[in-house]
Design an enzyme around this catalytic site. Structure first.
Site, PDB file in Angstrom:
ATOM      1  N   SER A 177       0.850  -1.198   0.000  1.00  0.00           N
ATOM      2  CA  SER A 177       0.000   0.000   0.000  1.00  0.00           C
ATOM      3  C   SER A 177       0.881   1.241   0.000  1.00  0.00           C
ATOM      4  O   SER A 177       2.044   1.202   0.434  1.00  0.00           O
ATOM      5  CB  SER A 177      -0.887   0.010   1.250  1.00  0.00           C
ATOM      6  OG  SER A 177      -1.521   1.263   1.420  1.00  0.00           O
ATOM      7  N   TYR A 182      -1.791  -1.259  10.519  1.00  0.00           N
ATOM      8  CA  TYR A 182      -1.890  -1.513   9.078  1.00  0.00           C
ATOM      9  C   TYR A 182      -0.699  -0.885   8.354  1.00  0.00           C
ATOM     10  O   TYR A 182      -0.066  -1.515   7.501  1.00  0.00           O
ATOM     11  CB  TYR A 182      -3.207  -0.941   8.552  1.00  0.00           C
ATOM     12  CG  TYR A 182      -3.412  -1.088   7.060  1.00  0.00           C
ATOM     13  CD1 TYR A 182      -3.909  -2.271   6.528  1.00  0.00           C
ATOM     14  CD2 TYR A 182      -3.124  -0.033   6.188  1.00  0.00           C
ATOM     15  CE1 TYR A 182      -4.109  -2.407   5.156  1.00  0.00           C
ATOM     16  CE2 TYR A 182      -3.318  -0.154   4.822  1.00  0.00           C
ATOM     17  CZ  TYR A 182      -3.811  -1.344   4.313  1.00  0.00           C
ATOM     18  OH  TYR A 182      -4.003  -1.477   2.952  1.00  0.00           O
ATOM     19  N   LYS A 215       2.158  -2.972   6.176  1.00  0.00           N
ATOM     20  CA  LYS A 215       2.381  -2.747   4.747  1.00  0.00           C
ATOM     21  C   LYS A 215       3.827  -2.338   4.453  1.00  0.00           C
ATOM     22  O   LYS A 215       4.365  -2.660   3.385  1.00  0.00           O
ATOM     23  CB  LYS A 215       1.397  -1.697   4.221  1.00  0.00           C
ATOM     24  CG  LYS A 215      -0.048  -2.199   4.174  1.00  0.00           C
ATOM     25  CD  LYS A 215      -0.175  -3.414   3.268  1.00  0.00           C
ATOM     26  CE  LYS A 215      -1.583  -3.913   3.132  1.00  0.00           C
ATOM     27  NZ  LYS A 215      -1.709  -5.051   2.195  1.00  0.00           N
TER      28      LYS A 215
END
Length: 278
Positions: A169, A182, A186
């Site tokens: 991401s 998160y 990533k």
């Protein structure tokens, strides 16, 4: 005269390169390849599965829910594409094994893995993240792609090599406020990609990474769900629009094809010009 001849050769060579890169000389660049795509019944994963199949691959889609798998398979088969599917929770070893076994049983092997599954179970400060949330996030977002890759390597070796694409991401480069674990997970995938690329290169298996920016999917819905918020997000992008899942699909197909045979360990950002340097 000699220079004119050289210029003519250069012009013809450039024309051949241009035609090849535009797909004018070759169709179905993934013909007869077998591809597994995790979390591929919606959003970016679904768009990738569709594009790989359009480019000639036999694709096995997967998701945690049978209903979603059935719907995705029906849609893509209805478009005349070679697509099958099975339930797979990437955090469960037995599900990963079944996904691999399904591809081998139906198509005789595996050439491509696109690891797309991810979760974001928390919004808030990093200081408020519980151990349970850390475990869930890292299990699905980091450990599962590593173990999924490990599971397909023996099958890829039997076919002389293969290609893995791990979906990270833009948050790996530019952390999104509130998405603390998160973001970390990533960023970890960038390192996983580099490490796997080094280890698997002698086996003729390439490993690359896709880092999508703000793509309009149900997963990112909270970032664009009202018009005012969407317009605000557009103002932060150099290309003044949100991305669509299809913006990611062609890049993945390219990375899985022979056109990218000398590319490994790289991360391609599809982020509308969002700054992307660690």
């Amino acid at each position: 005269m000699h220079k004119a001849g050289q210029l003519g050769l250069c012009a013809r060579a450039w024309n051949s390169v241009r035609m090849a890169s535009s797909g004018m000389t070759r169709r179905d660049p993934l013909a007869n390849k077998v591809a597994l795509v995790t979390a591929s019944t919606d959003g970016i994963g679904f768009a990738i599965a569709r594009r790989l199949a359009q480019d000639g691959a036999h694709v096995v889609v997967s998701s945690r829910k049978q209903q979603n798998v059935d719907q995705a398979v029906a849609t893509l088969q209805g478009e005349g594409l070679s697509v099958t599917g099975t339930v797979c929770h990437v955090g469960k070893a037995e599900d990963r094994e079944r996904l691999v076994a399904t591809a081998v049983k139906l198509h005789g092997g595996i050439d491509i893995l696109v690891s797309n599954a991810a979760v974001n179970p928390f919004f808030g400060s990093l200081m408020d993240v519980t151990e349970e949330v850390w475990d869930k996030t890292l299990d699905i977002n980091v450990k599962a792609p590593a173990l999924m890759t490990k599971a397909v390597v023996p099958e890829m070796e039997k076919r002389g090599g293969g290609s893995v694409v791990i979906v990270s991401s833009i948050a790996a480069f530019s952390p999104s406020p509130g998405f603390s674990p998160y973001n970390v997970s990533k960023t970890a995938l960038l390192g996983l990609t580099k490490t796997l690329a080094i280890e698997l290169a002698p086996r003729n298996i390439r490993v690359n990474c896709l880092a999508p920016g703000l793509i309009k999917t149900s997963f990112s819905r909270m970032l664009w769900m009202d018009k005012e918020k969407e317009e605000s997000m557009k103002e932060t992008l150099r290309i003044r629009r949100l991305g669509e899942p299809e913006d990611c699909a062609g890049i993945v197909s390219f990375l899985c094809s022979e056109d990218a045979s000398y590319i490994t360990g790289e991360t391609v950002v599809v982020g509308g010009g969002t700054p992307s340097r660690l």
